[in-house]
Design an enzyme around this catalytic site. Sequence first.
Site, PDB file in Angstrom:
ATOM      1  N   PHE A  28       0.812  -1.128  -0.266  1.00  0.00           N
ATOM      2  CA  PHE A  28      -0.118  -0.070   0.034  1.00  0.00           C
ATOM      3  C   PHE A  28       0.957   1.197   0.035  1.00  0.00           C
ATOM      4  CE2 PHE A  28       0.884   0.167   4.545  1.00  0.00           C
ATOM      5  CZ  PHE A  28       0.716   1.258   4.939  1.00  0.00           C
ATOM      6  N   LYS A  29       2.176   1.168   0.502  1.00  0.00           N
ATOM      7  CA  LYS A  29       3.157   2.337   0.407  1.00  0.00           C
ATOM      8  C   LYS A  29       3.111   2.943  -1.090  1.00  0.00           C
ATOM      9  CE  LYS A  29       3.658   1.629   4.746  1.00  0.00           C
ATOM     10  NZ  LYS A  29       4.985   1.475   5.409  1.00  0.00           N
ATOM     11  N   ASP A  30       3.066   2.248  -1.875  1.00  0.00           N
ATOM     12  CA  ASP A  30       2.997   2.518  -3.467  1.00  0.00           C
ATOM     13  C   ASP A  30       2.130   3.763  -3.568  1.00  0.00           C
ATOM     14  OD1 ASP A  30       5.096   0.972  -4.390  1.00  0.00           O
ATOM     15  OD2 ASP A  30       3.638  -0.588  -4.655  1.00  0.00           O
ATOM     16  N   MET A  61       3.951   6.673  -2.267  1.00  0.00           N
ATOM     17  CA  MET A  61       5.214   6.943  -2.914  1.00  0.00           C
ATOM     18  C   MET A  61       5.371   7.295  -4.352  1.00  0.00           C
ATOM     19  SD  MET A  61       7.415   6.853  -0.221  1.00  0.00           S
ATOM     20  CE  MET A  61       7.996   6.088   1.347  1.00  0.00           C
ATOM     21  N   THR A 105       7.879   0.420   3.186  1.00  0.00           N
ATOM     22  CA  THR A 105       8.077   1.867   3.052  1.00  0.00           C
ATOM     23  C   THR A 105       9.366   2.040   1.868  1.00  0.00           C
ATOM     24  OG1 THR A 105       6.974   2.651   4.753  1.00  0.00           O
ATOM     25  CG2 THR A 105       8.839   4.115   3.747  1.00  0.00           C
TER      26      THR A 105
END
Length: 473
Positions: free
Chosen positions: A116-118, A121, A149
């Site tokens: 989910f960090k995409d 980012m 992350t």
Amino acid sequence: MRYVSTRSAAPGKPFSDILLEGLSADGGLYLPESYPQVDAGTLAGWREILLSDGYAALAFEIVRLFVDDIPEADLRGILERAYSPAKFLDPAIVPVTHLSDGLWLAHLSNGPSAAFKDMAMQLLGELFEYELERRGESITILGATSGDTGSAAEYALRGKPAVRVFMLSPQGRMTPFQQAQMFSLDDPGIVNIAVEGVFDDCQDIVKEINADADFKARHRIGAVNSINFARLLAQIVYYFAAWLRVSDGEPVSFAVPSGNFGNIVSGHIAREMGLPIDRLILATNENNVLEEFFRTGGYRIRGAAETLATSSPSMDISKASNFERFVFDLLGRDPERTAELFGAQLVDGRSFDLGQTPEFQGQCERFGFVSGSSSHADRLAEIRRVFEADGVVIDPHTADGVHVARTLAVPGPVIVLETALPIKFAETIVEAIGVVPPTPARFEGIEELPRHVIDVPGTAAAVRAVIEDRMAQ
């Protein structure tokens, strides 16, 4: 829109400045002076935009409420590049699945690093590139990761000539797949540093170096961790997107696997903006510092010896950076009290207790938070149950969220935020269901690639030395 620190009453700054600064010089975190407001009519219009024009178009409508120092045409282009369907496994970017037990899953792991960090980012990378080119400057990113992350940041920032990345991770605390995603990257602008200790030690080093004003200025140190508000801004968008796909206008609750508190504080901001969220269900693993706070009002951080290594390792955290942002709101946005709680007191390893304060007793309910935790056995059981009932394989962090959502039995629709594709935690998936999860084609053979990583002791001095050496090359 101006942004203020949680620890001082200094005048607010524009978005582009706090984007590059990351952490405030006083050690605080940036938040908008006030949250923009939306109503039912706005939400109805946004539903049409999402369904007809896609996720990037919705993101533009939300992000522009927070960003007024980038021309709208440029901002729209930034968001279209960040959320191009070509980068994601599903063109919907954030599709939803209705499980047979009534829960919904919001799929946030379709991006380049399968986590989910995409979602944040990809936007952060485009914002950095745009703003640095506009100023004719470069930046050195110093970050810490407990697993996802780091790879999301490196996949978003690699190949950008104005950006150097130094990413800290705890030695031996990530899964083999997570390590391979980061350490296999062979890019002169990416430096992986494995730190002796746990994630909290990595995070403390990042904060210590950011507090060194001379070093920070000399190397133009910036942040990609969720201490950077731009990360939260991107995450606010998917709360709206998931709500718009599930709800016809009624309140919806969100179950959020929570380690560093950035994911769920983004939901807090969406709720404060007027998104009809009933409950924010905070789900932790055995490292239950956050669950304990919402149950008792006591915030007791743990040292490395007490921070357990679990099967949902990205949540093996005992000092949640973004928790300060929520406490700032909980205390009526009082920077002096926030600084007192999160300054030297926590640096020294102590804790605080708000359980008997009027704010905790009266306001936590208003903000909608409830909490719960789960064990390794709970995660295995949930992975197995969801697979057998729906044919859907969930990762162990998502299983934490599913377990707590089912245990608390909050009425009304509940959306669980998925955190990663199961392949990142294959060992736990095999233990749960006896099946190796599928590997996306782009990751095949990744664990056999050469590793590029520097092992260092758990001190800021050791990390400074690596930065000085690499920047001199």
